[in-house]
Design a protein around this motif. Structure first.
Motif, PDB file in Angstrom:
ATOM      1  N   ASN A 216       0.833  -1.203   0.000  1.00 20.33           N
ATOM      2  CA  ASN A 216       0.000   0.000   0.000  1.00 20.33           C
ATOM      3  C   ASN A 216       0.870   1.256   0.000  1.00 20.33           C
ATOM      4  O   ASN A 216       0.607   2.217  -0.743  1.00 20.33           O
ATOM      5  CB  ASN A 216      -0.919  -0.003   1.210  1.00 20.33           C
ATOM      6  N   GLU A 217       1.933   1.232   0.821  1.00 23.62           N
ATOM      7  CA  GLU A 217       2.837   2.381   0.881  1.00 23.62           C
ATOM      8  C   GLU A 217       3.575   2.549  -0.444  1.00 23.62           C
ATOM      9  O   GLU A 217       3.743   3.668  -0.939  1.00 23.62           O
ATOM     10  CB  GLU A 217       3.842   2.195   2.018  1.00 23.62           C
ATOM     11  N   PHE A 218       4.012   1.441  -1.037  1.00 22.15           N
ATOM     12  CA  PHE A 218       4.729   1.531  -2.308  1.00 22.15           C
ATOM     13  C   PHE A 218       3.794   2.012  -3.414  1.00 22.15           C
ATOM     14  O   PHE A 218       4.217   2.752  -4.306  1.00 22.15           O
ATOM     15  CB  PHE A 218       5.336   0.184  -2.694  1.00 22.15           C
ATOM     16  N   PHE A 219       2.531   1.620  -3.352  1.00 23.25           N
ATOM     17  CA  PHE A 219       1.535   2.060  -4.335  1.00 23.25           C
ATOM     18  C   PHE A 219       1.437   3.585  -4.354  1.00 23.25           C
ATOM     19  O   PHE A 219       1.472   4.218  -5.420  1.00 23.25           O
ATOM     20  CB  PHE A 219       0.179   1.439  -4.008  1.00 23.25           C
ATOM     21  N   HIS A 220       1.338   4.174  -3.170  1.00 24.73           N
ATOM     22  CA  HIS A 220       1.215   5.636  -3.089  1.00 24.73           C
ATOM     23  C   HIS A 220       2.531   6.316  -3.477  1.00 24.73           C
ATOM     24  O   HIS A 220       2.519   7.390  -4.111  1.00 24.73           O
ATOM     25  CB  HIS A 220       0.782   6.050  -1.685  1.00 24.73           C
ATOM     26  N   THR A 221       3.655   5.719  -3.110  1.00 24.70           N
ATOM     27  CA  THR A 221       4.956   6.260  -3.514  1.00 24.70           C
ATOM     28  C   THR A 221       5.089   6.234  -5.034  1.00 24.70           C
ATOM     29  O   THR A 221       5.504   7.215  -5.662  1.00 24.70           O
ATOM     30  CB  THR A 221       6.101   5.445  -2.882  1.00 24.70           C
ATOM     31  N   PHE A 222       4.726   5.122  -5.631  1.00 27.96           N
ATOM     32  CA  PHE A 222       4.767   4.966  -7.089  1.00 27.96           C
ATOM     33  C   PHE A 222       3.904   6.034  -7.753  1.00 27.96           C
ATOM     34  O   PHE A 222       4.341   6.706  -8.694  1.00 27.96           O
ATOM     35  CB  PHE A 222       4.276   3.571  -7.466  1.00 27.96           C
ATOM     36  N   ASN A 223       2.682   6.196  -7.282  1.00 27.80           N
ATOM     37  CA  ASN A 223       1.770   7.162  -7.886  1.00 27.80           C
ATOM     38  C   ASN A 223       2.322   8.580  -7.812  1.00 27.80           C
ATOM     39  O   ASN A 223       2.245   9.350  -8.776  1.00 27.80           O
ATOM     40  CB  ASN A 223       0.412   7.104  -7.183  1.00 27.80           C
ATOM     41  N   THR A 224       2.869   8.929  -6.641  1.00 28.32           N
ATOM     42  CA  THR A 224       3.403  10.273  -6.460  1.00 28.32           C
ATOM     43  C   THR A 224       4.526  10.557  -7.449  1.00 28.32           C
ATOM     44  O   THR A 224       4.559  11.610  -8.100  1.00 28.32           O
ATOM     45  CB  THR A 224       3.930  10.458  -5.025  1.00 28.32           C
ATOM     46  N   LEU A 225       5.456   9.614  -7.583  1.00 29.83           N
ATOM     47  CA  LEU A 225       6.582   9.803  -8.491  1.00 29.83           C
ATOM     48  C   LEU A 225       6.127   9.800  -9.950  1.00 29.83           C
ATOM     49  O   LEU A 225       6.564  10.625 -10.762  1.00 29.83           O
ATOM     50  CB  LEU A 225       7.629   8.706  -8.266  1.00 29.83           C
ATOM     51  N   TYR A 226       5.253   8.874 -10.281  1.00 30.50           N
ATOM     52  CA  TYR A 226       4.787   8.744 -11.663  1.00 30.50           C
ATOM     53  C   TYR A 226       4.046  10.001 -12.114  1.00 30.50           C
ATOM     54  O   TYR A 226       4.276  10.511 -13.224  1.00 30.50           O
ATOM     55  CB  TYR A 226       3.885   7.526 -11.795  1.00 30.50           C
ATOM     56  N   GLU A 227       3.180  10.496 -11.250  1.00 24.54           N
ATOM     57  CA  GLU A 227       2.403  11.685 -11.597  1.00 24.54           C
ATOM     58  C   GLU A 227       3.286  12.922 -11.709  1.00 24.54           C
ATOM     59  O   GLU A 227       2.942  13.889 -12.400  1.00 24.54           O
ATOM     60  CB  GLU A 227       1.304  11.903 -10.560  1.00 24.54           C
ATOM     61  N   SER A 228       4.440  12.897 -11.030  1.00 23.45           N
ATOM     62  CA  SER A 228       5.396  14.006 -11.113  1.00 23.45           C
ATOM     63  C   SER A 228       6.387  13.807 -12.246  1.00 23.45           C
ATOM     64  O   SER A 228       7.354  14.574 -12.364  1.00 23.45           O
ATOM     65  CB  SER A 228       6.158  14.134  -9.785  1.00 23.45           C
ATOM     66  N   ASP A 248      -3.084  -6.247  -7.218  1.00 24.90           N
ATOM     67  CA  ASP A 248      -3.469  -5.985  -8.611  1.00 24.90           C
ATOM     68  C   ASP A 248      -3.174  -4.551  -9.025  1.00 24.90           C
ATOM     69  O   ASP A 248      -2.824  -4.281 -10.180  1.00 24.90           O
ATOM     70  CB  ASP A 248      -4.956  -6.282  -8.817  1.00 24.90           C
ATOM     71  N   ARG A 249      -3.309  -3.617  -8.077  1.00 23.09           N
ATOM     72  CA  ARG A 249      -3.034  -2.207  -8.392  1.00 23.09           C
ATOM     73  C   ARG A 249      -1.577  -2.018  -8.778  1.00 23.09           C
ATOM     74  O   ARG A 249      -1.254  -1.266  -9.702  1.00 23.09           O
ATOM     75  CB  ARG A 249      -3.361  -1.316  -7.192  1.00 23.09           C
ATOM     76  N   LEU A 250      -0.695  -2.709  -8.063  1.00 21.84           N
ATOM     77  CA  LEU A 250       0.726  -2.614  -8.389  1.00 21.84           C
ATOM     78  C   LEU A 250       1.049  -3.355  -9.676  1.00 21.84           C
ATOM     79  O   LEU A 250       1.857  -2.900 -10.492  1.00 21.84           O
ATOM     80  CB  LEU A 250       1.570  -3.170  -7.238  1.00 21.84           C
ATOM     81  N   ARG A 251       0.413  -4.508  -9.859  1.00 24.15           N
ATOM     82  CA  ARG A 251       0.692  -5.300 -11.056  1.00 24.15           C
ATOM     83  C   ARG A 251       0.402  -4.477 -12.319  1.00 24.15           C
ATOM     84  O   ARG A 251       1.209  -4.463 -13.248  1.00 24.15           O
ATOM     85  CB  ARG A 251      -0.144  -6.580 -11.058  1.00 24.15           C
ATOM     86  N   THR A 252      -0.725  -3.822 -12.344  1.00 25.13           N
ATOM     87  CA  THR A 252      -1.065  -3.037 -13.534  1.00 25.13           C
ATOM     88  C   THR A 252      -0.098  -1.868 -13.726  1.00 25.13           C
ATOM     89  O   THR A 252       0.269  -1.548 -14.866  1.00 25.13           O
ATOM     90  CB  THR A 252      -2.501  -2.499 -13.439  1.00 25.13           C
ATOM     91  N   ARG A 253       0.336  -1.257 -12.622  1.00 26.82           N
ATOM     92  CA  ARG A 253       1.268  -0.136 -12.738  1.00 26.82           C
ATOM     93  C   ARG A 253       2.646  -0.580 -13.191  1.00 26.82           C
ATOM     94  O   ARG A 253       3.310   0.111 -13.959  1.00 26.82           O
ATOM     95  CB  ARG A 253       1.339   0.621 -11.406  1.00 26.82           C
ATOM     96  N   PHE A 254       3.077  -1.738 -12.716  1.00 28.80           N
ATOM     97  CA  PHE A 254       4.375  -2.262 -13.150  1.00 28.80           C
ATOM     98  C   PHE A 254       4.375  -2.548 -14.648  1.00 28.80           C
ATOM     99  O   PHE A 254       5.433  -2.524 -15.291  1.00 28.80           O
ATOM    100  CB  PHE A 254       4.716  -3.544 -12.386  1.00 28.80           C
ATOM    101  N   GLU A 255       3.207  -2.812 -15.193  1.00 28.35           N
ATOM    102  CA  GLU A 255       3.092  -3.147 -16.613  1.00 28.35           C
ATOM    103  C   GLU A 255       2.769  -1.935 -17.479  1.00 28.35           C
ATOM    104  O   GLU A 255       2.616  -2.065 -18.695  1.00 28.35           O
ATOM    105  CB  GLU A 255       2.015  -4.226 -16.799  1.00 28.35           C
ATOM    106  N   TRP A 256       2.666  -0.746 -16.876  1.00 24.34           N
ATOM    107  CA  TRP A 256       2.333   0.458 -17.624  1.00 24.34           C
ATOM    108  C   TRP A 256       3.395   0.816 -18.658  1.00 24.34           C
ATOM    109  O   TRP A 256       3.101   1.250 -19.754  1.00 24.34           O
ATOM    110  CB  TRP A 256       2.177   1.646 -16.664  1.00 24.34           C
ATOM    111  N   GLY A 257       4.655   0.701 -18.269  1.00 25.41           N
ATOM    112  CA  GLY A 257       5.738   1.140 -19.148  1.00 25.41           C
ATOM    113  C   GLY A 257       6.221   0.032 -20.052  1.00 25.41           C
ATOM    114  O   GLY A 257       5.457  -0.528 -20.842  1.00 25.41           O
TER     115      GLY A 257
END
Length: 438
Positions: A216-228, A248-257
């Motif tokens: 959960n913490e990594f999810f929010h960290t990922f979002n903050t960096l990605y959006e910036s 699943d939220r992280l899995r989809t984000r890891f596959e974004w790039g």
């Protein structure tokens, strides 16, 4: 508790149960807390006389207070001014030390068919962070160069942008860092550290899978960096879809790039790696020696480089002796569990037959039985991947099949491994069993 200073306040409160207010003001007024690292508290006292007295007289009281607060044994380290400066310098240099090394750059990374995509993507990220392939997800077995690529990215970005805030962390270290922040009440410091980075490099991200709060913490960290539009690069021993406990939220984000895999190097690439590493160390490996080593060590770049270092050490210690077969065998013997070190087609076929419980002549024969066909395709894939045999030579192992049949089988296995988690697990289990027989 909001910071480490709160911990010191709680310690002083407990010390007042045993010490007078005058004693506390006399001896502890110059003392400040520097950091809480796991089970270690780092303090600083600039006054030599006071620091000596605290060390000799009051350290047990402080440690007892810590045990009362955290319900576990903890140690205390008390620094003077010079010690504090050294400590802070070490903390600043620790994450970057390998990134600053010329050993792990793109120039020293040997490119072959097994890692070309990953290397090209890493170069693109290094040249334009946050603009291409964000996140970049590099996956593959241990010892194939994933960490080297992380350091190479950081090396380029630091040269181009010296003020760039680069954060390198291993997946298990992120977990421990997060737990420490919760325990010590430093959530704000933790988030500042991770969410204000310009480049975040995470090695072995698979370790966060299954850790609910950490994910959960990594999810929010990922979002903050990605959006910036900050660059994120992750490595793992497997692709996201094979991480059964990954959110699943992280899995989809890891596959974004972009997801890029690294495979064991081919024979030609292994030879190039050996020669490249020897050149870095200032000597030359003869062609026949490099070929011999490359046929002995087939699946791990780290072992190849380690062998070169051992050969150089033996040569230097023995007064510059020539590099002969005996020297090479001495260098690789620690990596061999038995005299049968080379992974041969026979080794692979034996394990395939044992795993699928079929006879070897069935795999080599014309049978189109589904189980037999599956085993044959995996065997062709592994022989090509784990030995130096060409496509034609691999086909000869299976009753003279031509190279196009072998190539087609390899393609089917690679495609199915990407879409079928259970199938990929089967192939990896067989590889593990084969390696364990060495």
């Amino acid at each position: 508790m909001q910071s480490v200073s709160d911990i010191w306040s709680m310690i002083l409160t407990r010390l007042r149960d045993d010490l007078s207010e005058t004693t506390i003001k006399t001896w502890f007024d110059d003392t400040t807390v520097v950091a809480l690292e796991g089970n270690h508290l780092v303090l600083h006292c600039p006054n030599t006389f006071k620091r000596t007295n605290i060390q000799d007289r009051f350290l047990p009281n402080i440690e007892a207070s810590l045990k009362d607060i955290f319900s576990t044994d903890m140690t205390v380290r008390l620094l003077d001014d010079a010690g504090l400066a050294s400590y802070q310098n070490q903390e600043e240099q620790k994450p970057q030390s390998m990134m600053d090394s010329n050993e792990f750059t793109f120039d020293t990374f040997v490119i072959g068919p097994s890692n070309r995509l990953a290397c090209s993507a890493a170069r693109a990220v290094a040249d334009a962070p946050g603009q291409h392939y964000n996140p970049l997800f590099i996956y593959g077995d241990s010892g194939l160069g994933k960490t080297h690529l992380l350091y190479a990215i950081a090396h380029v970005i630091r040269q181009n942008s010296p003020n760039c805030r680069i954060l390198y962390i291993k997946g298990d270290e992120f977990i421990n860092d997060f737990i420490d922040s919760v325990r010590s009440g430093k959530a704000g410091d933790f988030r500042t550290k991770y969410r204000e980075a310009d480049l975040m490099l995470v090695d072995d991200i698979q370790f966060v899978a299954g850790k609910v709060e950490t994910q959960n913490e990594f999810f929010h960290t990922f979002n903050t960096l990605y959006e910036s539009k900050k660059q994120i690069v992750l490595t793992s021993d497997r692709p996201p879809h094979e991480m059964a406990q990954l959110d699943d939220r992280l899995r989809t984000r890891f596959e974004w790039g972009l997801m890029a895999d690294v495979q064991p190097p081919t024979l030609e690439t292994r030879i190039a790696i050996l020669k490249n590493k020897a050149a870095q160390l200032g000597f030359i490996i003869p062609d026949d020696t490099a070929h011999y080593i490359a046929t002995q060590i087939t699946a791990n770049v780290r072992q190849l480089e380690g062998t070169v270092k051992k050969i150089k050490a033996f040569r230097d210690l023995d007064g510059g002796i020539s590099i002969d077969r005996e020297t090479v065998d001495r260098a690789i013997q620690d990596m061999s569990k038995s005299n049968e070190f080379i992974i041969t087609p026979e080794t692979i076929l034996r394990e395939i037959c044992r795993y699928f419980r079929i006879e070897e002549d069935q795999i080599k024969g014309p049978s189109r039985n589904r189980d037999c066909l599956n085993a044959r395709q995996i065997a062709m894939y592994l022989i090509r991947r784990m030995t130096s045999l060409s496509l034609d030579e691999t086909g000869q192992v299976f009753g003279g099949r031509d190279h196009s049949t072998v190539l087609n089988s390899i393609g089917k296995v690679e495609k199915k491994m990407k879409t079928d988690v259970n199938y990929a697990g089967t192939v990896k289990a067989i590889i593990t069993n084969i390696n364990s027989t060495k």
